[in-house]
Design an enzyme around this catalytic site. Structure first.
Site, PDB file in Angstrom:
ATOM      1  N   ILE A  21       0.829  -1.215   0.000  1.00 40.92           N
ATOM      2  CA  ILE A  21       0.000   0.000   0.000  1.00 40.92           C
ATOM      3  C   ILE A  21       0.858   1.258   0.000  1.00 40.92           C
ATOM      4  CG2 ILE A  21      -2.068  -0.951   1.069  1.00 40.92           C
ATOM      5  CD1 ILE A  21      -0.955  -0.081   3.787  1.00 40.92           C
ATOM      6  N   GLY A  22       2.179   1.092   0.076  1.00 40.65           N
ATOM      7  CA  GLY A  22       3.047   2.269   0.072  1.00 40.65           C
ATOM      8  C   GLY A  22       4.433   1.862  -0.391  1.00 40.65           C
ATOM      9  N   GLY A  24       8.581   3.736  -1.123  1.00 44.29           N
ATOM     10  CA  GLY A  24       9.376   4.961  -1.138  1.00 44.29           C
ATOM     11  C   GLY A  24      10.841   4.615  -1.011  1.00 44.29           C
ATOM     12  N   TYR A  26      12.422   4.529   1.509  1.00 46.11           N
ATOM     13  CA  TYR A  26      12.591   3.746   2.746  1.00 46.11           C
ATOM     14  C   TYR A  26      12.382   2.249   2.531  1.00 46.11           C
ATOM     15  CZ  TYR A  26       7.551   4.063   2.327  1.00 46.11           C
ATOM     16  OH  TYR A  26       6.260   4.000   1.842  1.00 46.11           O
ATOM     17  N   GLY A  27      11.595   1.884   1.508  1.00 48.08           N
ATOM     18  CA  GLY A  27      11.235   0.484   1.329  1.00 48.08           C
ATOM     19  C   GLY A  27       9.771   0.401   0.923  1.00 48.08           C
ATOM     20  N   VAL A  29       5.481  -0.517   2.212  1.00 48.79           N
ATOM     21  CA  VAL A  29       4.512  -0.709   3.296  1.00 48.79           C
ATOM     22  C   VAL A  29       3.452  -1.669   2.775  1.00 48.79           C
ATOM     23  CG1 VAL A  29       2.782   0.375   4.786  1.00 48.79           C
ATOM     24  CG2 VAL A  29       4.871   1.615   4.211  1.00 48.79           C
ATOM     25  N   LYS A  44       5.771  -1.613   7.643  1.00 47.19           N
ATOM     26  CA  LYS A  44       6.817  -0.930   6.862  1.00 47.19           C
ATOM     27  C   LYS A  44       8.028  -1.856   6.857  1.00 47.19           C
ATOM     28  CE  LYS A  44       9.400   3.452   6.869  1.00 47.19           C
ATOM     29  NZ  LYS A  44       9.656   4.679   7.665  1.00 47.19           N
ATOM     30  N   ASP A 151      10.039  16.211   7.140  1.00 44.50           N
ATOM     31  CA  ASP A 151       9.572  15.699   5.844  1.00 44.50           C
ATOM     32  C   ASP A 151       8.049  15.796   5.739  1.00 44.50           C
ATOM     33  OD1 ASP A 151      10.191  12.680   3.843  1.00 44.50           O
ATOM     34  OD2 ASP A 151       9.783  14.770   3.307  1.00 44.50           O
TER      35      ASP A 151
END
Ligand SMILES: COc1ccc(C(=O)/C=C\Nc2cc(OC)c(C(=O)O)cc2Cl)cc1
Length: 291
Positions: A21-22, A24, A26-27, A29, A44, A151
Site C-alpha cells: 500500500i506504500g 518509497g 525507505y522500502g 509498506v 513498513k 519531511d
C-alpha cells in the site's frame, strides 16, 4: 521472527502479509493481518543493508556522525516516545538478526495519504482547514517534545476513517536539545525544502538554521498543495528548483479563488526569511484557523 512462506503468502510471527500500500526510498509498506487480534496493520519493511549502503553514499562527515542504523534506532526511539491523536502509532518492531529486513508494524490508517500531488481535484477550503488543524496540533506536540519532523508533505499525512489526519514517516526526523533544532544538512523532499536549508555555503561557514521554521515552511507548501492541487515552486532540474524556492515570489493561480484569511496565512508561512516567518504558536490565533 519466524517466517513462514506458504502457498497463500508470507507470514511473520502472527502477521499474515497482504498487498503493498506504500512505497518509497525507505522500502515498502504492506497491509498485514494479525492472527492474534484479527486486526489489520500497516507493516513498513526496510532493508538494513540498503540503509547502510545509502549511508555509505553520504558525505564522510555525516557517515561518521550518524551511522545509518543509529538513524534507524533514532526513528524507532522517536516512534516509541510519541503518543498523540495526530501522530501515527507504532505497534511493534520485528527485528531478526538473521533477516536483512526490519519490520515496523503501525496502526493501519484506513484511507492512506490525504491527497496525491499534483491533482485536478484539490481540497475545499473547509477540508483543508479541518486537516490543517490536525497537522498543526501534531506538529505543535512534536516541537514541544523537541522533535522536528523534516519531511512534512501530503504523502506523509494519512487520513483516518473518522476524517482526522495522522503524521507519518519519522525517517529523517531529529530530536533536539534546548529551544530549537540547529540544522546544517538538508533532509526531506526537495519541493518542500525551506530556502534557508538551500543556502550555498562553503564548508567552513556552514550556517545553521532553525528546524522548527523549516517544518512551518513545509506545512505552508503542503497547505498550498491542499487548495491548489500543485506545489508552488516547481522545476524538473533540482538546482533551478532551489533557485525558485530561494528567490521567486509566491503566486496563486488565477482560476482558483481562496479567502483573504487563507491567502494571508500562506503568505506568512512561506516568507523566505525564517526569522520573519509565522511560528506554530502564532498560527494558533490566526483568523483562518480560528474560524
Ligand atoms: C489506500 O490505503 C492505504 C492505507 C494506508 C497507507 C499507509 O499507511 C502508507 C504508509 N504508511 C506509513 C509510512 C511510514 O513511513 C514512510 C511510516 C513511518 O515510518 O512512520 C508509517 C506509516 Cl503507517 C497507504 C494506503
Amino acid at each position: 521472527v519466524n517466517r513462514l512462506q506458504t502457498e497463500n503468502g508470507l507470514s511473520l510471527n502472527e502477521y499474515h502479509l497482504l498487498e503493498e500500500i506504500g512505497k518509497g526510498s525507505y522500502g515498502v509498506v504492506r497491509i498485514c493481518h494479525s492472527e492474534s487480534d484479527h486486526h489489520n496493520y500497516a507493516m513498513k519493511i526496510m532493508s538494513k543493508k540498503r540503509i547502510i549502503r545509502k549511508a555509505g553514499l553520504m558525505k564522510p562527515a555525516d557517515r561518521g556522525k550518524k551511522d545509518a542504523l543509529e538513524g534507524l534506532k533514532r526513528e524507532i526511539a522517536i516512534l516509541k516516545k510519541v503518543d498523540h491523536p495526530n501522530v501515527v502509532k507504532l505497534h511493534e518492531v520485528l527485528d531478526d538478526p538473521s533477516d536483512d529486513n526490519l519490520y515496523l508494524v503501525f496502526e493501519l490508517i484506513e484511507k492512506g495519504p490525504v491527497m496525491e500531488v499534483p491533482t485536478d481535484n484539490p481540497l475545499s477550503e473547509s477540508d483543508a482547514r479541518k486537516y490543517f488543524r490536525d497537522i498543526h496540533s501534531g506538529i505543535e506536540y512534536l516541537h514541544f517534545h523537541r522533535i522536528v519532523h523534516r519531511d512534512i508533505k501530503p504523502s506523509n499525512l494519512l487520513l483516518c476513517d473518522d476524517g482526522h489526519i495522522k503524521i507519518a514517516d519519522f525517517g529523517v526526523a531529529d530530536i533536539f536539545e534546548g529551544e530549537d533544532a540547529l540544522l546544517s544538512k538538508t533532509a526531506g523532499s526537495p519541493a518542500f525544502m525551506a530556502p534557508e536549508a538551500l543556502q550555498v555555503v562553503s564548508a567552513a561557514t556552514r550556517d545553521k538554521y532553525s528546524g522548527k521554521a523549516t517544518d512551518v515552511w513545509a506545512m505552508g507548501i503542503t497547505l498550498y498543495c491542499f487548495v491548489f492541487g500543485k506545489i508552488p515552486f516547481n522545476h524538473n532540474n533540482r538546482i533551478s528548483l532551489y533557485e525558485l524556492i530561494k528567490t521567486s515570489e509566491l503566486e496563486f493561480p488565477e482560476d482558483c479563488q481562496i479567502s483573504p484569511g487563507l491567502e494571508d496565512l500562506l503568505n506568512r508561512m512561506l516568507i523566505k526569511d525564517p526569522s520573519n516567518r509565522i511560528t506554530i504558536p502564532d498560527m494558533k490565533v490566526h483568523k483562518w484557523l480560528t474560524k
